[in-house]
Structures are given as C-alpha cells and as structure tokens.
Design a protein around this motif. Sequence first.
Motif, PDB file in Angstrom:
ATOM      1  N   ASN A 120       0.744  -1.199   0.026  1.00 16.33           N
ATOM      2  CA  ASN A 120       0.011  -0.130   0.082  1.00 16.33           C
ATOM      3  C   ASN A 120       0.802   1.370   0.052  1.00 16.33           C
ATOM      4  O   ASN A 120       1.601   1.564   1.139  1.00 16.33           O
ATOM      5  CB  ASN A 120      -0.999  -0.012   1.100  1.00 16.33           C
ATOM      6  CG  ASN A 120      -1.687  -1.230   1.261  1.00 16.33           C
ATOM      7  OD1 ASN A 120      -2.390  -1.677   0.357  1.00 16.33           O
ATOM      8  ND2 ASN A 120      -1.935  -1.890   2.484  1.00 16.33           N
ATOM      9  N   VAL A 121       0.834   1.981  -1.064  1.00 16.70           N
ATOM     10  CA  VAL A 121       1.849   3.240  -1.258  1.00 16.70           C
ATOM     11  C   VAL A 121       0.861   4.317  -1.186  1.00 16.70           C
ATOM     12  O   VAL A 121      -0.205   4.404  -1.678  1.00 16.70           O
ATOM     13  CB  VAL A 121       2.436   3.275  -2.744  1.00 16.70           C
ATOM     14  CG1 VAL A 121       3.172   4.438  -2.814  1.00 16.70           C
ATOM     15  CG2 VAL A 121       3.332   1.907  -3.033  1.00 16.70           C
ATOM     16  N   ASP A 122       1.480   5.244  -0.173  1.00 19.61           N
ATOM     17  CA  ASP A 122       0.483   6.343   0.195  1.00 19.61           C
ATOM     18  C   ASP A 122       0.378   7.155  -1.130  1.00 19.61           C
ATOM     19  O   ASP A 122       1.326   7.218  -2.010  1.00 19.61           O
ATOM     20  CB  ASP A 122       1.280   7.196   1.251  1.00 19.61           C
ATOM     21  CG  ASP A 122       0.190   8.257   1.869  1.00 19.61           C
ATOM     22  OD1 ASP A 122       0.385   9.530   1.314  1.00 19.61           O
ATOM     23  OD2 ASP A 122      -0.281   8.126   2.835  1.00 19.61           O
ATOM     24  N   GLU A 123      -0.622   8.069  -1.269  1.00 12.00           N
ATOM     25  CA  GLU A 123      -0.938   8.880  -2.270  1.00 12.00           C
ATOM     26  C   GLU A 123       0.250   9.666  -2.783  1.00 12.00           C
ATOM     27  O   GLU A 123       0.340  10.026  -3.932  1.00 12.00           O
ATOM     28  CB  GLU A 123      -2.327   9.511  -2.116  1.00 12.00           C
ATOM     29  CG  GLU A 123      -3.421   8.913  -2.383  1.00 12.00           C
ATOM     30  CD  GLU A 123      -3.809   8.510  -3.633  1.00 12.00           C
ATOM     31  OE1 GLU A 123      -3.256   9.042  -4.433  1.00 12.00           O
ATOM     32  OE2 GLU A 123      -4.506   7.533  -3.922  1.00 12.00           O
ATOM     33  N   LYS A 126       2.886   7.843  -4.847  1.00  9.27           N
ATOM     34  CA  LYS A 126       2.516   6.985  -6.146  1.00  9.27           C
ATOM     35  C   LYS A 126       3.267   7.346  -7.311  1.00  9.27           C
ATOM     36  O   LYS A 126       3.552   6.703  -8.086  1.00  9.27           O
ATOM     37  CB  LYS A 126       1.119   6.999  -6.145  1.00  9.27           C
ATOM     38  CG  LYS A 126       0.382   6.143  -5.147  1.00  9.27           C
ATOM     39  CD  LYS A 126      -1.081   5.719  -5.183  1.00  9.27           C
ATOM     40  CE  LYS A 126      -1.646   4.811  -4.315  1.00  9.27           C
ATOM     41  NZ  LYS A 126      -3.167   4.514  -4.493  1.00  9.27           N
ATOM     42  N   ASP A 127       3.658   8.784  -7.544  1.00 12.96           N
ATOM     43  CA  ASP A 127       4.232   9.059  -8.689  1.00 12.96           C
ATOM     44  C   ASP A 127       5.879   8.563  -8.454  1.00 12.96           C
ATOM     45  O   ASP A 127       6.296   8.434  -9.698  1.00 12.96           O
ATOM     46  CB  ASP A 127       4.339  10.736  -8.851  1.00 12.96           C
ATOM     47  CG  ASP A 127       2.986  11.171  -9.040  1.00 12.96           C
ATOM     48  OD1 ASP A 127       2.042  10.171  -9.690  1.00 12.96           O
ATOM     49  OD2 ASP A 127       2.811  12.343  -8.961  1.00 12.96           O
ATOM     50  N   LYS A 130       5.749   2.676  -7.516  1.00 14.71           N
ATOM     51  CA  LYS A 130       4.407   1.755  -8.043  1.00 14.71           C
ATOM     52  C   LYS A 130       4.472   0.336  -7.340  1.00 14.71           C
ATOM     53  O   LYS A 130       5.523  -0.146  -7.327  1.00 14.71           O
ATOM     54  CB  LYS A 130       4.711   1.621  -9.374  1.00 14.71           C
ATOM     55  CG  LYS A 130       5.209   2.944 -10.436  1.00 14.71           C
ATOM     56  CD  LYS A 130       3.847   3.883 -10.316  1.00 14.71           C
ATOM     57  CE  LYS A 130       3.865   5.009 -11.171  1.00 14.71           C
ATOM     58  NZ  LYS A 130       2.902   6.061 -11.010  1.00 14.71           N
ATOM     59  N   ALA A 131       3.498   0.286  -7.027  1.00 18.91           N
ATOM     60  CA  ALA A 131       3.281  -1.206  -6.101  1.00 18.91           C
ATOM     61  C   ALA A 131       3.695  -2.356  -7.188  1.00 18.91           C
ATOM     62  O   ALA A 131       4.283  -3.457  -6.566  1.00 18.91           O
ATOM     63  CB  ALA A 131       1.756  -1.526  -5.752  1.00 18.91           C
ATOM     64  N   ASN A 162       5.908   3.121   4.265  1.00 18.39           N
ATOM     65  CA  ASN A 162       5.861   4.540   3.840  1.00 18.39           C
ATOM     66  C   ASN A 162       6.740   5.418   4.726  1.00 18.39           C
ATOM     67  O   ASN A 162       7.205   6.402   4.237  1.00 18.39           O
ATOM     68  CB  ASN A 162       4.250   4.999   4.312  1.00 18.39           C
ATOM     69  CG  ASN A 162       3.406   4.505   3.394  1.00 18.39           C
ATOM     70  OD1 ASN A 162       3.026   4.929   2.141  1.00 18.39           O
ATOM     71  ND2 ASN A 162       2.515   3.530   3.652  1.00 18.39           N
TER      72      ASN A 162
END
Length: 223
Positions: A120-123, A126-127, A130-131, A162
Amino acid sequence: MFIRKFRFLEGEPGAAGGDGAAAGSADAGAAAAGSGDAVAAASTVLSGGAGDPAPAAGAAAGATPGPNDWVPEKFRVMKEDGSMDLEASARKVEEHRSNLEKRLGAGDIPPKTAADYKLNVDEKFKDLFKAEELAKDPALLSFLDKAHAEGMTQKSVDLFLNEWFERSTALLDTKATMDAEACTTALKDVWKTDAEFKANNQLAYRAAKEYGGDQFDAILTKY
C-alpha cells in the motif's frame, strides 16, 4: 510350619523320610490354602470399594462443570463466605483483556504467508513508487519474508514502507541538491563569467524544453 519346612530343606535329623515328605506336603497345602484365603479376602475388600481410589478419581473426572469454571483461578475474587464474587471476577478478566488488546492491537494478525502482504503506497508517493514494480524487487521481497517470520501485521508493514518512502525521497532530494551544486561548480570552470554562465544555462534550458516536450516538467524536476 515355616521352621519344619526349612529344616526339611536343610536335611536336619528327623526331617527326612516319608513322614517328613508328608509334613512338607501338608505345610505346602496349608500355605496354599492361606494364600487362597488372603486372595479371597482381598477380593472381598476390593469389591466393597474400600481403599480403592479409582472410583473417586473417575467420579471427579466426570463431574459436571460448575457455572463459574470459566473464570481462571488467578482472576477469581472470593467473598467472605467463601463464594465467588462473580461481578468482581468478571471485572478482573475484562481489565486483563483490555490491557492485552492495547499491547497487541485489536485482533490484527500477520497474513498466512509473506506473499499475502499488500504493498500500500501512500498517495503522495505514488508518482515515485509503483506497487507492481515494488512487488518484483528482490530486496523488498526478502524484507517481507523476514517481516512475516517476525510476525509483523499488515498495518506494521504499511507503516514501515511509507516511512521508508519518506526517508528515500528525502535522501534523493538531498542528493539532487548536492549534484546541482557540483554541476554549477563544474560548469563555472568552463563558463568563467556570470554572463557566459547565464547565457549557456538559458540555451540548455531551451534545448531541454524542446527535447522534453510534454515531459519537460518531469525532466526539469529530476535533472
């Protein structure tokens, strides 16, 4: 009886002969009879249940559970009359459960296998992360194996990842700043004056914009 038998075996005078043998046989019969009486007596005692702990043990094992047996011994609060104070005992059980939940969390447990962890990558990251790409990273997969072996929950893994993303981003920013300073120093060795340095920087900027197109902002940020 025992003495006469013993003397016969030792071969003392007066013990040999038919009379001695008969006496030995009589003694043996008496002994056998005595043994039989003892066995019979023992059977009578056992059949009456005297001195036999088995029935008592069996009765205890098969006893009907009491209504308060669910309360562990260490949590039982007794009244002055020797009966259990059920309300106080239940309160102690609940206090223990509450304290345990605070220490271990509200039922959050590790997944069945390390492969069941979600990335789960925090918003805000995300750039950069990538999961689907992280799921192929051998170093991260190795970490997840170790995390599972240590009993880490999904929540704990989320927190760690995170925090790691945060630190990694900070390190990249620091490295970019250092690289920019080093680059400026190197360029000023070539473009000696401020005017020359500024003019060539503008040319480089326009070239990057022409080359980058829609990706120019990303290139400018990264390089």
